[in-house]
Structures are given as structure tokens and as C-alpha cells.
Motif scaffolding. Structure first.
Motif, PDB file in Angstrom:
ATOM      1  N   CYS A 288      38.228  25.698  -5.891  1.00 11.84           N
ATOM      2  CA  CYS A 288      37.764  26.431  -7.393  1.00 11.84           C
ATOM      3  C   CYS A 288      38.695  25.819  -8.484  1.00 11.84           C
ATOM      4  CB  CYS A 288      37.774  27.894  -7.085  1.00 11.84           C
ATOM      5  SG  CYS A 288      36.406  28.371  -5.935  1.00 11.84           S
ATOM      6  N   CYS A 289      40.120  25.918  -8.074  1.00  5.68           N
ATOM      7  CA  CYS A 289      40.980  25.402  -9.320  1.00  5.68           C
ATOM      8  C   CYS A 289      40.651  24.133  -9.479  1.00  5.68           C
ATOM      9  CB  CYS A 289      42.576  25.510  -8.310  1.00  5.68           C
ATOM     10  SG  CYS A 289      43.106  27.225  -8.264  1.00  5.68           S
ATOM     11  N   ILE A 290      40.477  23.098  -8.636  1.00  2.00           N
ATOM     12  CA  ILE A 290      39.983  21.865  -9.250  1.00  2.00           C
ATOM     13  C   ILE A 290      38.814  21.682  -9.996  1.00  2.00           C
ATOM     14  CG2 ILE A 290      39.478  19.572  -8.552  1.00  2.00           C
ATOM     15  CD1 ILE A 290      41.247  19.943  -5.929  1.00  2.00           C
ATOM     16  N   ILE A 291      37.924  22.467  -9.171  1.00  2.00           N
ATOM     17  CA  ILE A 291      36.318  22.401 -10.005  1.00  2.00           C
ATOM     18  C   ILE A 291      36.435  23.144 -11.572  1.00  2.00           C
ATOM     19  CG2 ILE A 291      34.110  23.309 -10.113  1.00  2.00           C
ATOM     20  CD1 ILE A 291      34.175  23.348  -6.949  1.00  2.00           C
ATOM     21  N   LEU A 420      44.685  26.769 -15.266  1.00  2.00           N
ATOM     22  CA  LEU A 420      44.043  25.621 -14.937  1.00  2.00           C
ATOM     23  C   LEU A 420      42.720  25.736 -15.764  1.00  2.00           C
ATOM     24  CD1 LEU A 420      44.490  25.167 -11.198  1.00  2.00           C
ATOM     25  CD2 LEU A 420      45.623  23.845 -12.926  1.00  2.00           C
ATOM     26  N   ARG A 421      42.076  26.853 -15.993  1.00  2.00           N
ATOM     27  CA  ARG A 421      40.969  26.726 -17.053  1.00  2.00           C
ATOM     28  C   ARG A 421      41.547  26.464 -18.274  1.00  2.00           C
ATOM     29  NH1 ARG A 421      39.161  31.573 -15.712  1.00  2.00           N
ATOM     30  NH2 ARG A 421      40.349  32.773 -17.384  1.00  2.00           N
ATOM     31  N   LEU A 513      30.654  14.310  -8.981  1.00  2.00           N
ATOM     32  CA  LEU A 513      31.808  14.333  -7.808  1.00  2.00           C
ATOM     33  C   LEU A 513      32.270  15.364  -7.667  1.00  2.00           C
ATOM     34  CD1 LEU A 513      33.930  11.284  -9.660  1.00  2.00           C
ATOM     35  CD2 LEU A 513      32.248  11.185  -7.698  1.00  2.00           C
ATOM     36  N   LEU A 514      32.250  16.588  -8.529  1.00  2.00           N
ATOM     37  CA  LEU A 514      32.880  17.792  -8.133  1.00  2.00           C
ATOM     38  C   LEU A 514      31.909  18.386  -7.018  1.00  2.00           C
ATOM     39  CD1 LEU A 514      33.774  19.000 -11.602  1.00  2.00           C
ATOM     40  CD2 LEU A 514      35.383  18.345  -9.861  1.00  2.00           C
ATOM     41  N   VAL A 515      30.697  18.021  -7.022  1.00  2.00           N
ATOM     42  CA  VAL A 515      29.730  18.715  -5.930  1.00  2.00           C
ATOM     43  C   VAL A 515      30.458  18.475  -4.508  1.00  2.00           C
ATOM     44  CG1 VAL A 515      27.374  18.578  -4.880  1.00  2.00           C
ATOM     45  CG2 VAL A 515      27.739  18.281  -7.578  1.00  2.00           C
TER      46      VAL A 515
END
Length: 535
Positions: A288-291, A420-421, A513-515
Motif C-alpha cells: 500500500c505504501c508503494i501504491i 509517502l502520499r 504496473l501497480l496492479v
């Protein structure tokens, strides 16, 4: 219910949770709005304060850097001061700093006040999110996340629109003055309805009985890391990144790497870390952080570059370009409530997140396929799809991120996710500007390959242009030069438009890619009676 889900005793609340939601959403919206509202006013600020336009960018950089320093430690501060006290203090200082920003008579003073504003604003997002989630019953956590999403998502969407309108009609000072009455209202409402729940009171009492030393070294490392990061993002393109002849970028990158490594090493080895990186051990939270980092990068890239596209290539002013983007905000709110309904029906958050990412990709790809022969409504609908996609991600992501995080780590998790957001937005803005400038050069060179005297289309345009300008001026040499300039202008316009569309295409590819990260996550359904809030 999983072993990590924490069930807290429900307590009877005399205050309607929707009243609490209304109160805490106001300062959150105000704070997030300030990350984008000043972007469109930078050249007006520079002119009003007799400063260079490039120097006025520090108005944005200073705010984001200060905000980034506070966000990860907001949970630590709130636990020791009391979440309610910290929340009210942040609102008060943010309001005062906003008034001081509006009265600034020099760029240095404005930057100093923006630092104060950013330090205060950093505590608003995590605190309001925790208050919201504690105000609603456990089975309505999706609803609480939806309410928070209205503020956190809608604010950067309407920021450029509101900022452009205020600057065009009232002057740049009022983009800061507008926070004063809003801040006063928020302070009065929140002081009346916000309280600390029993478990936070007990936690605070325990910390007082067993005090732990403050991680001063960790704070210094964090400050150096975030300031270096923000300055590189803001000035990297201007200073030619790693080609900087004065080695400013290279030095800052080295400083960032050393301090970040030292910070992670230290925080993992001490008992009372300022930032608890152990939250990243959870697979869902890590994904979730990366997304959220990348999704907000896509949002800010779209939000900053689309108005610039309309203003530079279509001649729209700041207000008009903002109005073209505004309808997306209406659909954002509608989508958030629809997603909240699905979450309350125990829909797996991963499904909603994957659908949102694909929608986000579709909207950006649609935008990348536009051309210079479009009207306003042909920009509105791709933008609507982009914002709907992001709206579909926000609430499910917050549910999935905190579902398996132990209660004692949730304060640190909220601060890290909020950091991160915000940083995703900074990176998205900087990377988009870099892509624009580099791809514009690329497309100019590629278009030049076909602009020669052997191209029949060029020969025909040159002949027609010379004839036209000869009739207007009677100057053969001047007519030839004006024709060539006309051709150069058309080439530059096309190259710039292609560069803008490359930004949106890149954003679409990133969203797809995030999927794959969603596929790595564990099942994420908010259990009835499970407290998935974050303090």
C-alpha cells in the motif's frame, strides 16, 4: 478475524460521528489544499515580492520539506501530547502561520512562515484520520475512510482551480488569508467535539509513568534526509541533475543516501524509534505504501501538467484552465461514497484497488491520445476518468493498509503512509517536469529530421507563406524569414504537445504496473467488530 486484528471495547459516544467527521475534515482539507493552491501563483508571488521566479519555488519546497519532517513523527508527538491537544495545537499554529504568509513583505519571510505552516500542517492529516476512525463504529470503517478521502483527495484536485481564481481576482496574499476564517471555524468545532478515546488516554498515562528519551539523533537524520530530498526534487531539473557543474545535486543525493541509511539502521536498533520501519514488514502495508506513493505521483503529474498544457498551447488563463478540471471533483465525491458502500458490504479491498488502478491508467492513456484540435469538454472527460480511478483506490487502500497492523504500530504506520502520499506528489511533479523538458527536446529533433527542402510539404508551405507575407509586407527577405518562423512555431508547438502527452502515457504505464502489487497482497476485508483504525 486474524490474530493481528484488535478488538477494542466499544464505548457509548454522545457526539454524533458525522458531526465529528464534519469538524475534522475541514482542517485536513485546508492543509492538503495548501500543497497545490500556491503552485499557480508562484510568478505573481515573485513579482509582488521582487524576487526571481525560480527563487519563488522555495515557497513550495519549504512547505513540503517541513511537512515531510513532521508527518512520520506525528504519531509519536500525538501519543505524548494527547491526540486532541496535538490536533488543536496544529490547527492553531497553521492558522496563525497562514495569516503571517499573507502579510509577508519579502520572499525570505514568506519562506520562513511557510516552514512554520508546514510543520503545523504535518500533524493534521494523521490526527484527523485517527479521530475519524475512532468516531465511527468498527463495521463502518470503510465509511470513515471515505469521509477522510473526500478531504485528502478532493483538495489537490481543486487546489489549482481555487488558487488560480483567487490569484486572478484578489491577489496572491488571499490564497493564504482564506485559511484564517476556515482555521478559526475548524478550531472551534474540533475543540467542542474531538476527545481522546480511553485507550489513548491509558497509553499516554503509561508513557508518563515510564518516560523514554527522545530520539534527537533520529530527528536530525530525518530532517537532513527530507530537506535534501525536497531540494533535489525541486531544483534538480534547473541544476541539470547529475550534470550540475557546482555539484549541488550530487552532494545532496549523497547526503540523502547516507542519512537515510543511517536513519533506517538506527531506528531498527533502538527501543523507542522516531519512525518505526517495522511496519513495512507487513506485506499489505508495504504494498500500500508503494501504491499510494506512485498513485499520488500520477495524480500530481496530471494535476500540474494538464493546466500547463491548456495555458501554454490553448491560451487559457489560470481560472479557465482550472474550471476545465473542476467537474472531476464532483465525480470524485460520488465515487468515494459508492466505494464506501461496497466496503461496508465486505467487498475485498484488493478488487476495488485493482479496478481503480486500471481506471486511473485508462484515464491517463485517453489523455495521451488527444491532439491540438480539441475543445474543453474533450479534456474534461479523460480527467474525470483519472480522478474516478484514484477515488476508487483511496478508501480500499487505507482499509487494506491497516487491517493487519498491530495496534501499537498503527500510529507510526499512519504517519509513514501520509508521508509517502505527500512525497509521491512531490516526485510526480518533479518527474513530470523533467519528462516534459527532455521529451520536448527529443521531439524537436525528430521533427527537424523531416523539415528540409526535399520535403514537398515543406516546399509547398514555404511558397504559400512567402506569397502571403509578401502581400502583407512587400518585403521579400522579411517574408522568407516570417515563413521560416511560422514553420518553427508550428514545430515547437507540436513538440511541446507530444512531450505533454508522453507524461500522461508514462503515468498510464505506471498505473498498470501497480496492479501487480495488488496481487501480492493478502485478502483485505474489514471484519465486523474489528478495529482497523490508526491512532
Amino acid at each position: 478475524m486474524t490474530a493481528l486484528s484488535v478488538k477494542l471495547p466499544l464505548q457509548r459516544r454522545a457526539i454524533n460521528p458525522w458531526l465529528v467527521a464534519f469538524a475534522v475534515v475541514i482542517p485536513t482539507f485546508m492543509e492538503v489544499l495548501d500543497t497545490t493552491i500556491a503552485n499557480v501563483a508562484l510568478r505573481y508571488i515573485a513579482g509582488g515580492l521582487s524576487a526571481a521566479v525560480t527563487d519563488s519555488e522555495w515557497v513550495i519546497t519549504s512547505y513540503l520539506a517541513a511537512n515531510a519532517i513532521i508527518l512520520p513523527i506525528s504519531g509519536w508527538i500525538g501519543a505524548r501530547l494527547g491526540r486532541r491537544n496535538y490536533f488543536l495545537l496544529s490547527i492553531a499554529v497553521f492558522t496563525i502561520a497562514s495569516m503571517l504568509c499573507g502579510t509577508a513583505t519579502s520572499l525570505g519571510a514568506l519562506i520562513a512562515f511557510r516552514v512554520l505552516q508546514g510543520l503545523a500542517g504535518g500533524g493534521l492529516q494523521p490526527s484527523s484520520q485517527g479521530v475519524l476512525l475512532d468516531a465511527f463504529p468498527p463495521e463502518k470503517q470503510g465509511t470513515a475512510q471515505t469521509v477522510f478521502g473526500i478531504a485528502a483527495l478532493l483538495a489537490p484536485v481543486v487546489g489549482p482551480t481555487l488558487g488560480g481564481y483567487i490569484t486572478d481576482n484578489y491577489g496572491w496574499s488571499w490564497i493564504f488569508y482564506i485559511n484564517v476564517p476556515v482555521g478559526l471555524l475548524a478550531f472551534i468545532l474540533c475543540s467542542a467535539v474531538v476527545t481522546d478515546p480511553e485507550y489513548l488516554t491509558a497509553q499516554r498515562k503509561k508513557m508518563r509513568e515510564h518516560p523514554q528519551p527522545f530520539d534527537t539523533i533520529g530527528l536530525c537524520l530525518l530532517a537532513i534526509t527530507m530537506v535534501s530530498w525536497e531540494v533535489v526534487l525541486s531544483k534538480g531539473q534547473e541544476w541539470d541533475w547529475l550534470g550540475d557543474p557546482f555539484y549541488r545535486v550530487q552532494t545532496l543525493i549523497l547526503l540523502f543516501g547516507v542519512c537515510l541509511s543511517s536513519l533506517v539502521y538506527r531506528e531498527l536498533r533502538i527501543a523507542n524509534p522516531l519512525i518505526n520501519f517495522r511496519t513495512l514488514l507487513d506485506r499489505n502495508f508495504r504494498s500500500c505504501c508503494i501504491i499510494i506513493f506512485c498513485a499520488y505521483g500520477v495524480l500530481y503529474a496530471n494535476t500540474t501538467q494538464l493546466p500547463a498544457l491548456l495555458q501554454t498551447l490553448f491560451g487559457y488563463d489560470a481560472t479557465t484552465s482550472g474550471l476545465v478540471l473542476s467537474p472531476a471533483g464532483i465525480f470524485a465525491v460520488m465515487t468515494l461514497f459508492v466505494i464506501g458502500f461496497f466496503l461496508s458490504r465486505r467487498t475485498d479491498a484488493r478488487i476495488l484497488m485493482a479496478a481503480g488502478l486500471l481506471t486511473l491508467a485508462a484515464g491517463n492513456y485517453w489523455t495521451s491520445q488527444l491532439n491540438l484540435n480539441i475543445g474543453p469538454w474533450q479534456v474534461v472527460w479523460p480527467r474525470v476518468v483519472v480522478i474516478v480511478g484514484l477515488s476508487m483506490i483511496f478508501a480500499p487502500l487505507n482499509v487494506a493498509a491497516f487491517l493487519y497492523i498491530p495496534k501499537e504500530l498503527r500510529g507510526a504506520a499512519v504517519g509513514l503512509l501520509a508521508l509517502l502520499r505527500n512525497e509521491g506528489g512531490s516526485v510526480g511533479t518533479s518527474v513530470a517536469q523533467t519528462i516534459l523538458e527532455r521529451r520536448e527536446q527529443f521531439h524537436t529533433l525528430r521533427l527537424n529530421e523531416n523539415l528540409d527542402s526535399l520535403n514537398p510539404a515543406v516546399t509547398q508551405l514555404t511558397a504559400q507563406g512567402q506569397t502571403f507575407f509578401m502581400q502583407q509586407t512587400g518585403d521579400p527577405h522579411g517574408s522568407s524569414l516570417m515563413t521560416l518562423q511560422l514553420l518553427a512555431n508550428a514545430r515547437d508547438q507540436q513538440a511541446l504537445s507530444l512531450a505533454y502527452f508522453d507524461i500522461f502515457w508514462s503515468a498510464a504505464a505506471l498505473a498498470v504496473l501497480l496492479v501487480f502489487l495488488v496481487l501480492l497482497m493478502k485478502r483485505s476485508v474489514a471484519q465486523k467488530g474489528a478495529h482497523v483504525a490508526a491512532e
